[in-house]
Design a protein around this motif. Structure first.
Motif, PDB file in Angstrom:
ATOM      1  N   SER A   2      -3.007  -2.930 -10.421  1.00 45.61           N
ATOM      2  CA  SER A   2      -2.529  -2.667  -9.070  1.00 45.61           C
ATOM      3  C   SER A   2      -1.407  -1.632  -9.087  1.00 45.61           C
ATOM      4  CB  SER A   2      -2.001  -3.969  -8.439  1.00 45.61           C
ATOM      5  OG  SER A   2      -1.370  -3.694  -7.208  1.00 45.61           O
ATOM      6  N   THR A   4       0.446  -1.356  -6.373  1.00 42.95           N
ATOM      7  CA  THR A   4       1.366  -1.893  -5.372  1.00 42.95           C
ATOM      8  C   THR A   4       2.619  -2.456  -6.036  1.00 42.95           C
ATOM      9  OG1 THR A   4      -0.517  -2.476  -3.976  1.00 42.95           O
ATOM     10  CG2 THR A   4       1.587  -3.514  -3.448  1.00 42.95           C
ATOM     11  N   LEU A  19       6.089  -4.424   0.625  1.00 38.57           N
ATOM     12  CA  LEU A  19       4.963  -4.159  -0.257  1.00 38.57           C
ATOM     13  C   LEU A  19       4.569  -2.710  -0.028  1.00 38.57           C
ATOM     14  CD1 LEU A  19       2.813  -7.374   0.318  1.00 38.57           C
ATOM     15  CD2 LEU A  19       4.131  -6.814  -1.721  1.00 38.57           C
ATOM     16  N   GLY A  21       2.888   1.191  -1.837  1.00 38.98           N
ATOM     17  CA  GLY A  21       2.155   1.918  -2.859  1.00 38.98           C
ATOM     18  C   GLY A  21       2.576   3.371  -2.853  1.00 38.98           C
ATOM     19  N   LEU A  35       2.686  -0.984   2.927  1.00 37.40           N
ATOM     20  CA  LEU A  35       1.541  -1.869   3.084  1.00 37.40           C
ATOM     21  C   LEU A  35       1.903  -3.097   3.909  1.00 37.40           C
ATOM     22  CD1 LEU A  35       0.199  -1.655  -0.578  1.00 37.40           C
ATOM     23  CD2 LEU A  35      -0.515  -0.308   1.409  1.00 37.40           C
TER      24      LEU A  35
END
Length: 314
Positions: A2, A4, A19, A21, A35
């Protein structure tokens, strides 16, 4: 794996989660894509200034919100190595902070980092300038928290030249001087004198500032009131400006209102209503030392700085 990252910011008044990215348009991990972004008022630092300890009720509130946030992090598949839980002013001051640390580590899987005022300032500066383009230098970023106020001076390119954390915040000032409000004239004067003394001894060259940026709850809340938003709108608040005469007017009006009247203001978060007067007073005293025309309000702050740091670390 991930991409993220999960950034937690736990202050005296609020607990927040971002959260994020990698974004586009930045270099070397300097852009973010949000996110999920959450804020809850937990008032972890309630009474810490007077007692030096977290109350059981404050810990319970904080753990309950942390549990919900941790579920979001797990659902997003973010590993512990890409998660950071930053704790600021209240956690630096509390004697029973180990109880807090253990509870958070059990819920999130990472131990809280109680960062210094200097690191808090630098993360706030990086976060603020990630989505704001200053019009002139030097840039002053002001972060009025619940327990402390960070004042960071630097360049438009993001280089920090000085940073200081002062033990004045909206919760601390309310508990020590102002009470439930509206504050008595003598209490207001005592609070103002206290803030002035700390600002005067801070070493910040306020007169040279070219752009003033405000981040976090006090600045964004005041922007919402200034814009007369019926409901809080993050997109409209971000990048908005509050002319300094209007900031002075807001501080004056709030000091004449009780908590119920403040709660009734459109866009006011009920969890900030009892401390926003103190936050406005701090911002107003900073404004009195500046020669700029406006306060530029940024929704990007220490959370964004933490997330950027996690992304840059890989």
């Amino acid at each position: 794996m991930s991409t993220t990252v999960a950034a937690f910011d736990c202050g005296t008044n609020s607990l927040r989660l971002l959260l994020a990215g990698p974004g586009t348009g930045g270099e070397d991990g300097t852009a973010l894509t949000d996110l999920d972004r959450r804020t809850e008022i937990v008032r972890l630092g309630q009474g810490v200034d007077a007692t030096g300890e977290f109350t059981p009720e404050a810990l319970e509130r904080t753990f309950a919100v942390t549990r919900r946030f941790a579920e979001l992090v797990r659902a997003a598949g973010v590993p512990a190595g890409r998660t950071r839980f930053v704790a600021t002013s209240a956690s630096r001051d509390a004697r029973n902070r180990d109880e807090f640390f253990s509870g958070i580590e059990e819920l999130v899987g990472v131990r809280p980092d109680v960062i210094s005022g200097d690191e808090e300032a630098r993360l706030s500066f990086a976060g603020a300038l990630s989505r704001i383009r200053p019009s002139a230098e030097p840039v002053l970023v002001m972060d009025v928290g619940g327990g402390s106020t960070e004042l960071i001076v630097g360049t438009a390119a993001g280089e920090v030249t000085s940073a200081i954390s002062l033990d004045i915040g909206s919760v601390r000032l309310t508990e020590r001087f102002l009470g439930a409000g509206p504050p008595a004239p003598a209490a207001l004067t005592a609070a103002r004198d206290h803030v002035d003394a700390l600002l005067d001894s801070s070493g910040v060259d306020f007169a040279s500032v070219g752009t003033w940026v405000g981040v976090a709850g006090t600045a964004t809340t005041l922007a919402g009131v200034h814009l007369q938003l019926e409901a809080y709108d993050r997109e409209r608040v971000h990048g908005s400006t509050i002319p300094l005469p209007k900031l002075d007017e807001l501080a004056f009006l709030l000091s004449r209102m009780d908590v119920d009247q403040i709660k009734a203001l459109p866009s006011m978060h009920p969890g900030r209503a009892d401390v926003v007067t103190a936050g406005a007073l701090i911002a107003n005293r900073v404004a009195a030392r500046l020669h700029v025309a406006d306060l530029v309000v940024s929704e990007s702050d220490i959370l964004d700085g933490i997330a950027l740091q996690l992304l840059q670390a890989g």
